[in-house]
Design a protein around this motif. Sequence first.
Motif, PDB file in Angstrom:
ATOM      1  N   VAL A 162      31.242   0.229 -63.549  1.00  0.00           N
ATOM      2  CA  VAL A 162      32.705   0.186 -63.433  1.00  0.00           C
ATOM      3  C   VAL A 162      33.197  -1.258 -63.319  1.00  0.00           C
ATOM      4  O   VAL A 162      34.139  -1.673 -64.002  1.00  0.00           O
ATOM      5  N   ALA A 163      32.556  -2.039 -62.439  1.00  0.00           N
ATOM      6  CA  ALA A 163      32.972  -3.430 -62.258  1.00  0.00           C
ATOM      7  C   ALA A 163      32.753  -4.253 -63.526  1.00  0.00           C
ATOM      8  O   ALA A 163      33.587  -5.086 -63.896  1.00  0.00           O
ATOM      9  N   LYS A 164      31.652  -4.026 -64.217  1.00  0.00           N
ATOM     10  CA  LYS A 164      31.382  -4.762 -65.453  1.00  0.00           C
ATOM     11  C   LYS A 164      32.421  -4.426 -66.513  1.00  0.00           C
ATOM     12  O   LYS A 164      32.922  -5.324 -67.211  1.00  0.00           O
ATOM     13  N   LYS A 165      32.751  -3.163 -66.654  1.00  0.00           N
ATOM     14  CA  LYS A 165      33.752  -2.761 -67.645  1.00  0.00           C
ATOM     15  C   LYS A 165      35.113  -3.350 -67.317  1.00  0.00           C
ATOM     16  O   LYS A 165      35.867  -3.782 -68.213  1.00  0.00           O
ATOM     17  N   PHE A 166      35.463  -3.395 -66.039  1.00  0.00           N
ATOM     18  CA  PHE A 166      36.764  -3.941 -65.623  1.00  0.00           C
ATOM     19  C   PHE A 166      36.851  -5.436 -65.911  1.00  0.00           C
ATOM     20  O   PHE A 166      37.862  -5.927 -66.434  1.00  0.00           O
ATOM     21  N   LEU A 167      35.800  -6.181 -65.587  1.00  0.00           N
ATOM     22  CA  LEU A 167      35.828  -7.626 -65.807  1.00  0.00           C
ATOM     23  C   LEU A 167      35.743  -7.971 -67.289  1.00  0.00           C
ATOM     24  O   LEU A 167      36.304  -8.983 -67.729  1.00  0.00           O
ATOM     25  N   GLU A 168      35.042  -7.166 -68.076  1.00  0.00           N
ATOM     26  CA  GLU A 168      35.008  -7.402 -69.515  1.00  0.00           C
ATOM     27  C   GLU A 168      36.389  -7.262 -70.144  1.00  0.00           C
ATOM     28  O   GLU A 168      36.709  -7.968 -71.111  1.00  0.00           O
ATOM     29  N   LYS A 169      37.202  -6.407 -69.577  1.00  0.00           N
ATOM     30  CA  LYS A 169      38.539  -6.182 -70.138  1.00  0.00           C
ATOM     31  C   LYS A 169      39.530  -7.260 -69.704  1.00  0.00           C
ATOM     32  O   LYS A 169      40.273  -7.806 -70.531  1.00  0.00           O
ATOM     33  N   PHE A 170      39.557  -7.595 -68.423  1.00  0.00           N
ATOM     34  CA  PHE A 170      40.624  -8.438 -67.884  1.00  0.00           C
ATOM     35  C   PHE A 170      40.170  -9.856 -67.545  1.00  0.00           C
ATOM     36  O   PHE A 170      41.010 -10.689 -67.216  1.00  0.00           O
ATOM     37  N   PHE A 171      38.881 -10.169 -67.597  1.00  0.00           N
ATOM     38  CA  PHE A 171      38.413 -11.544 -67.405  1.00  0.00           C
ATOM     39  C   PHE A 171      37.807 -11.982 -68.725  1.00  0.00           C
ATOM     40  O   PHE A 171      36.609 -11.865 -68.968  1.00  0.00           O
ATOM     41  N   SER A 172      38.639 -12.521 -69.595  1.00  0.00           N
ATOM     42  CA  SER A 172      38.233 -12.824 -70.962  1.00  0.00           C
ATOM     43  C   SER A 172      37.343 -14.061 -71.003  1.00  0.00           C
ATOM     44  O   SER A 172      37.293 -14.865 -70.064  1.00  0.00           O
ATOM     45  N   THR A 173      36.667 -14.239 -72.119  1.00  0.00           N
ATOM     46  CA  THR A 173      35.840 -15.424 -72.321  1.00  0.00           C
ATOM     47  C   THR A 173      36.688 -16.689 -72.436  1.00  0.00           C
ATOM     48  O   THR A 173      36.238 -17.785 -72.085  1.00  0.00           O
TER      49      THR A 173
END
Length: 403
Positions: A169-180
């Motif tokens: 869940v945390a990985k999916k959330f950060l992949e969406k809203f913490f961009s490269t």
Amino acid sequence: MSDTLAEIGQRLERLKSNTFENSVSASAQTSRIEEDNSSSSPTSVDFFDNSNSDGEEEMAGNNDDNRALEDYAQPVIPNSPSCILLPTEARNYELKSSHFHMLPSFYGLPNEDPLSHIKEFYNVVSGLPLQGVSEANLRMRVFPYTLKDRAKNWLMTLAPGSLTTWDAVAKKFLEKFFSTQKTATLRGQIFNSKQDDGEPFNECWERFKGLLLQCPHHGLPLYVQMQIFYDGLTQTCQSIVDNAAGGALKKKNAQESYNIYEMLGSNAQHKDTRGKRVRMYEMSSNNDLALQVASLEKKLDSVLNMVPKIAEVCAICNIPGHPTYQCSASEAYPEFVQEQVNLMNSYNQRPRNDPFSNTYNPGWRDHPNLAWKNNNQFQNFQPKPATTLEDTVKMLAQNTVQF
């Protein structure tokens, strides 16, 4: 002819023999099949069962064909539309209204920090009672209630039951809203970190540590971090750091350098450096303001110089170059001179807006019938008749003759 008949007879005999052998083999195979069926009765049952299932599927297909068109327009909702698959212990956890008020909110806006949201969420969940559930499962249970608006809509678009652990869940959330792109921006800020003019050492050190916390996945080892911070300091602060290190900071390792920065930051925090910085800022701002005022004055003078000056014209002789009271013919027209003098006095002294004072309408005498000292004359007051055009022409002709 006889040879041909003999050959045909031989062929007929071979066909008869082949037919007999085929019939014998067929009967043998039939007997073997019957024996197999008698020995394994469930096979026949399965066969009939498969035939029944095929019939049911055909009937179901017929039932779908009999559905109304409006039934096809209605959406089908899955049994568990949430993408987070909770275990039984997490589903039985009771959430109270006080828990919802404690949770932070994340709306998915560009100016929000998802990493700070996760950290604050950890702090809140760590204070909740577990009640037979692990902390990871409790995070999965509570996390959907922290998402609002855009972030909530994103969570609903994920496949149902696709997230089974909190790490997922945390990985999916950060992949969406913490961009490269954000990661690259924060890394650039870390590499280009420099001390501002007049900035105290402790504030610069705290700001650098804040950049490291905003991007914990920067991938920079400790010795690189210490070198970047040292290179960004002013020469004065570099000298202070070298003196604290016993001559040169490069002789120390990464952990010793970190301890020196912490010591200097703690010492600078208790010194009166913030007030000096504020005073320097005020002095610079005052100097800027004075420069702006001077430039505005120059612009105003240039604009006034562009406006042509209108020469004063005498009211008696209509010749410019001298005022009315300095005209050579002013003795013949004392009323013009007195009017101009009174007008000049009215500019020098602010008139009182008092209709009962002697300075009301400067240059006029008090009317005898409107004075408070002689109220009886007010009854005998009679207004003068209005001046006609003929009277005005006569007065103008007399003035012209006198001039």
